[in-house]
Design an enzyme around this catalytic site. Structure first.
Site, PDB file in Angstrom:
ATOM      1  N   LYS A  95      -4.113  -8.329  -6.728  1.00 34.55           N
ATOM      2  CA  LYS A  95      -5.411  -8.761  -6.229  1.00 34.55           C
ATOM      3  C   LYS A  95      -6.485  -7.729  -6.596  1.00 34.55           C
ATOM      4  CE  LYS A  95      -5.955  -6.745  -1.696  1.00 34.55           C
ATOM      5  NZ  LYS A  95      -7.101  -6.690  -0.839  1.00 34.55           N
ATOM      6  N   LYS A 139     -10.509  -2.542  -3.876  1.00 34.60           N
ATOM      7  CA  LYS A 139     -11.377  -1.357  -3.950  1.00 34.60           C
ATOM      8  C   LYS A 139     -10.579  -0.139  -4.368  1.00 34.60           C
ATOM      9  CE  LYS A 139     -13.599  -2.453   0.338  1.00 34.60           C
ATOM     10  NZ  LYS A 139     -12.644  -2.287   1.420  1.00 34.60           N
ATOM     11  N   LYS A 159       0.823  -1.209   0.000  1.00 39.20           N
ATOM     12  CA  LYS A 159       0.000   0.000   0.000  1.00 39.20           C
ATOM     13  C   LYS A 159       0.857   1.258   0.000  1.00 39.20           C
ATOM     14  CE  LYS A 159      -4.423  -1.477   1.623  1.00 39.20           C
ATOM     15  NZ  LYS A 159      -5.590  -1.202   2.443  1.00 39.20           N
TER      16      LYS A 159
HETATM   17  P1  ATP Z   1      -8.619  -1.711  -0.024  1.00 43.90           P
HETATM   18  O1  ATP Z   1      -8.296  -1.762  -1.497  1.00 43.90           O
HETATM   19  O2  ATP Z   1      -9.286  -0.433   0.395  1.00 43.90           O
HETATM   20  O3  ATP Z   1      -7.485  -2.142   0.838  1.00 43.90           O
HETATM   21  P2  ATP Z   1      -9.807  -4.298  -0.187  1.00 43.90           P
HETATM   22  O4  ATP Z   1     -10.582  -4.424  -1.442  1.00 43.90           O
HETATM   23  O5  ATP Z   1      -8.469  -4.921  -0.137  1.00 43.90           O
HETATM   24  O6  ATP Z   1      -9.753  -2.767   0.199  1.00 43.90           O
HETATM   25  P3  ATP Z   1     -10.549  -4.881   2.579  1.00 43.90           P
HETATM   26  O7  ATP Z   1     -11.586  -4.007   3.177  1.00 43.90           O
HETATM   27  O8  ATP Z   1      -9.132  -4.650   2.967  1.00 43.90           O
HETATM   28  O9  ATP Z   1     -10.710  -4.865   0.976  1.00 43.90           O
HETATM   29  O10 ATP Z   1     -10.864  -6.409   2.847  1.00 43.90           O
HETATM   30  C1  ATP Z   1     -12.127  -6.894   3.258  1.00 43.90           C
HETATM   31  C2  ATP Z   1     -12.118  -8.397   3.177  1.00 43.90           C
HETATM   32  O11 ATP Z   1     -12.143  -8.792   1.803  1.00 43.90           O
HETATM   33  C3  ATP Z   1     -10.883  -9.051   3.796  1.00 43.90           C
HETATM   34  O12 ATP Z   1     -11.284 -10.257   4.420  1.00 43.90           O
HETATM   35  C4  ATP Z   1     -10.012  -9.369   2.611  1.00 43.90           C
HETATM   36  O13 ATP Z   1      -9.175 -10.486   2.858  1.00 43.90           O
HETATM   37  C5  ATP Z   1     -11.071  -9.704   1.567  1.00 43.90           C
HETATM   38  N1  ATP Z   1     -10.554  -9.425   0.228  1.00 43.90           N
HETATM   39  C6  ATP Z   1     -10.144  -8.234  -0.240  1.00 43.90           C
HETATM   40  N2  ATP Z   1      -9.730  -8.336  -1.504  1.00 43.90           N
HETATM   41  C7  ATP Z   1      -9.871  -9.653  -1.840  1.00 43.90           C
HETATM   42  C8  ATP Z   1      -9.624 -10.404  -3.031  1.00 43.90           C
HETATM   43  N3  ATP Z   1      -9.149  -9.814  -4.119  1.00 43.90           N
HETATM   44  N4  ATP Z   1      -9.891 -11.735  -3.029  1.00 43.90           N
HETATM   45  C9  ATP Z   1     -10.396 -12.344  -1.927  1.00 43.90           C
HETATM   46  N5  ATP Z   1     -10.649 -11.688  -0.765  1.00 43.90           N
HETATM   47  C10 ATP Z   1     -10.403 -10.370  -0.727  1.00 43.90           C
END
Ligand code: ATP
Length: 344
Positions: free
Chosen positions: A206, A209, A122
């Protein structure tokens, strides 16, 4: 002579997890987290929160944050979390998370945090410009989990390392303050083909968001046309699908689409290959789009329905916060006493 291991935690099994209100939820959040929450709520006492303390580790527009919290709550409800079964609450409504995090900041070691790959991902090249909060994010996460003495944490693969850190913090707290078995050493519930959904633009990062490209992800609120268009535009190669998982593993974009199909359909990637081996993406992508629309369409619709009644969402969140505060308060009180606080 062998060391006798300290007594293990003997309390009940409990689930805790959460999602940050940092933008529209996507397919990775749904498959990696939300679907598991919904399943586990019927197996163990379940606490699911909206991580607004975590969200502000990177800049969030204050005028929008509350609405984003409601949106995550709506996604929880739309994917099947039942507020009569699970405790659903906003993290900021339970100050004990931050209080426990401070104690854990003094338990965790700098060397442990220096190893966290999510911070490195990040922060990129300019880590000195990031907030201190982003660096200690996994310590707050340990507090979220251990405040409720949760034993099971359903998360995507990206969170596995943070869970290891939570276990290290729990073990060191139990040891340093002479309270063996006080905190459980929680397990990450990471399994299945949806545990790591990759970006549709390139199978290497991955799905996230915070990825600036809208075409990298499918959002839960996307309509049927948007879902179909994003799958159509997903990066792939011209080769037909192979018939073995080994051959598939050499093609990350193809592997990602097959894993998404498998997760949405409750199958394994091997089962999907058995059906589609030898077919090109001209056949596979429209089938995947139909499946995604069939599974996600009703979730998006339910989300919009919940979002149209913010008063009801706030009522659910307030009731959940009340219950979370009740469960967390005695644990925090015991921590304060163990640490020897004047106010403990
Ligand atoms: P950001 O981009 O703001 O960090 P994020 O999309 O990574 O957000 P989080 O809020 O950090 O999402 O994660 C929420 C949940 O979703 C966590 O349990 C995380 O492991 C899961 N998650 C996030 N991205 C993925 C993905 N690409 N595949 C599977 N699980 C995911």
């Amino acid at each position: 002579m062998t060391d006798t291991p300290p007594p293990a935690y003997a309390g009940p099994a409990r689930v805790l997890s959460g999602v940050q209100p940092t933008g529209a939820l996507h397919l990775g959040n749904y498959l990696g987290a939300l679907v598991k929450f919904t399943r586990l709520q019927h197996q163990m006492e379940t606490f699911i929160f909206v991580a607004d303390l975590h969200a502000i580790t990177q800049w969030q527009d204050p005028a929008r944050l509350k609405g984003q919290v409601r949106e995550i709550a709506a996604a929880y409800l739309a994917s099947g979390l039942d507020p009569k079964v699970a405790t659903i609450f906003p993290q900021s409504a339970v100050p004990a998370h931050a209080e426990l995090a401070w104690v854990f900041n003094c338990v965790a070691r700098l060397g442990w945090l220096d190893r966290m790959t999510q911070f490195k991902d990040k922060a990129g090249k300019h880590k000195e410009r990031e907030s201190v909060g982003l660096y200690t994010y996994p310590v707050l996460q340990a507090a979220d989990i251990l405040l409720y003495r949760a034993t099971h944490v359903p998360v995507g693969e990206d969170q596995r390392q943070h869970l290891e850190l939570t276990r290290d913090i729990a073990a060191k707290f139990n040891h340093d303050f002479g309270v063996p078995g006080f905190f459980p050493l929680p397990e990450a519930v990471v399994e299945g083909p949806g545990a790591r959904v990759m970006s549709l633009r390139d199978g290497a990062a991955k799905m996230s968001k915070s990825d600036p490209s809208e075409y990298s992800r499918i959002n839960l609120t996307d309509d049927a046309d948007a879902i179909a268009q994003k799958i159509r535009k997903a990066r792939t190669d011209p080769e037909p699908l192979p018939d073995t998982l080994e051959a598939l593993a050499a093609r990350p974009e193809a592997q990602n689409l097959v894993a998404i199909y498998a997760a949405l359909d409750g199958r394994t990637s091997a089962e999907v290959l058995a059906e589609y081996a030898g077919q090109g993406f001209g056949v596979f992508k429209p089938r995947l789009a139909d499946l995604a629309v069939a599974k996600l369409g009703p979730v998006g619709e339910a989300m919009r329905r919940y979002m149209s009644d913010p008063v009801e969402i706030d009522r659910i969140l307030a009731a959940g916060a009340e219950r979370a505060r009740q469960v967390g308060a005695p644990v925090l009180a015991e921590v304060k006493a163990a640490v020897g606080y004047w106010a403990g």
